[in-house]
Design a protein around this motif. Sequence first.
Motif, PDB file in Angstrom:
ATOM      1  N   ARG A  52       0.832  -1.191   0.000  1.00 42.00           N
ATOM      2  CA  ARG A  52       0.000   0.000   0.000  1.00 42.00           C
ATOM      3  C   ARG A  52       0.874   1.251   0.000  1.00 42.00           C
ATOM      4  O   ARG A  52       1.674   1.438   0.896  1.00 42.00           O
ATOM      5  N   CYS A  53       0.665   2.080  -1.009  1.00 43.41           N
ATOM      6  CA  CYS A  53       1.442   3.300  -1.168  1.00 43.41           C
ATOM      7  C   CYS A  53       0.523   4.426  -1.625  1.00 43.41           C
ATOM      8  O   CYS A  53      -0.708   4.264  -1.639  1.00 43.41           O
ATOM      9  N   THR A  54       1.119   5.546  -1.999  1.00 43.53           N
ATOM     10  CA  THR A  54       0.350   6.726  -2.398  1.00 43.53           C
ATOM     11  C   THR A  54       0.832   7.216  -3.760  1.00 43.53           C
ATOM     12  O   THR A  54       2.035   7.222  -4.030  1.00 43.53           O
ATOM     13  N   MET A  55      -0.112   7.618  -4.605  1.00 44.65           N
ATOM     14  CA  MET A  55       0.238   8.190  -5.902  1.00 44.65           C
ATOM     15  C   MET A  55       0.757   9.608  -5.703  1.00 44.65           C
ATOM     16  O   MET A  55       0.168  10.396  -4.966  1.00 44.65           O
ATOM     17  N   THR A  56       1.868   9.928  -6.373  1.00 49.32           N
ATOM     18  CA  THR A  56       2.441  11.270  -6.262  1.00 49.32           C
ATOM     19  C   THR A  56       1.638  12.286  -7.061  1.00 49.32           C
ATOM     20  O   THR A  56       1.241  13.343  -6.562  1.00 49.32           O
TER      21      THR A  56
END
Length: 237
Positions: A52-56
């Motif tokens: 789980r990560c975040t879009m820049t």
Amino acid sequence: MESREVKKLKRALVVMATLAGMAALVPAQAAEAAPRATVGGGSGIVLNGNARCTMTTVGHDRTGQLVGLTAGHCGPLGAPVTSERTPKAGVIGRVMAASPRMDVAVINLDQARVRPVRQVGKARIYQVGSYPRPHSNVCKQGRSTGFTCGPTLLFQGDATLNYVCSNHGDSGGPIISRGRVVGMLNGALRVAGPGTPSIACTNRNVPLHSPMIATKMTDILKTLNRVDTPGNGFRPI
């Protein structure tokens, strides 16, 4: 010879069977129309089904391909990407280019499955900007800790140190200043150097956490523009 009543009954049965067949097709067609995922800088994404990560930020490269950027350590080349908020949209893209040195990954997005946006939560992105000088305030949007702000402490090459609340899952989150994406969140300062833990921010109202490490967006784009791969010529939507 069949009576008129029998013929009418047969015709009625044929019509009913035809209508029933048409009705049976409707759910199948509707099931194929998967919802589109709304994705922008700050959206939660899942790579390889577990990271789980975040879009820049989301935009187009020089070929016109819709692409998104995130932290390189979130997934390897070819990793499938799904939307954390809209999993029913299915695979919305794949990691097609990466720079381990800059810790950046480029995701080719499926325009049939994605609705790109400039704003996610309180984060609005209109263009790329230069990182503000130390002691200036910056903000970030992450899938774990949301929209938080704080001062930039120092620069070290293409990396910056900022006292901004962040936690696991915020990796890749956009660093924003006045509507411009100026950087990408890549991690947090280790307490006693490499191999030691960092102090994650668990409560934005309690200022006890490790400083956030981010990479300058201008340096990220310089790296992408040196090679003829997805992401070259990137510009936000």
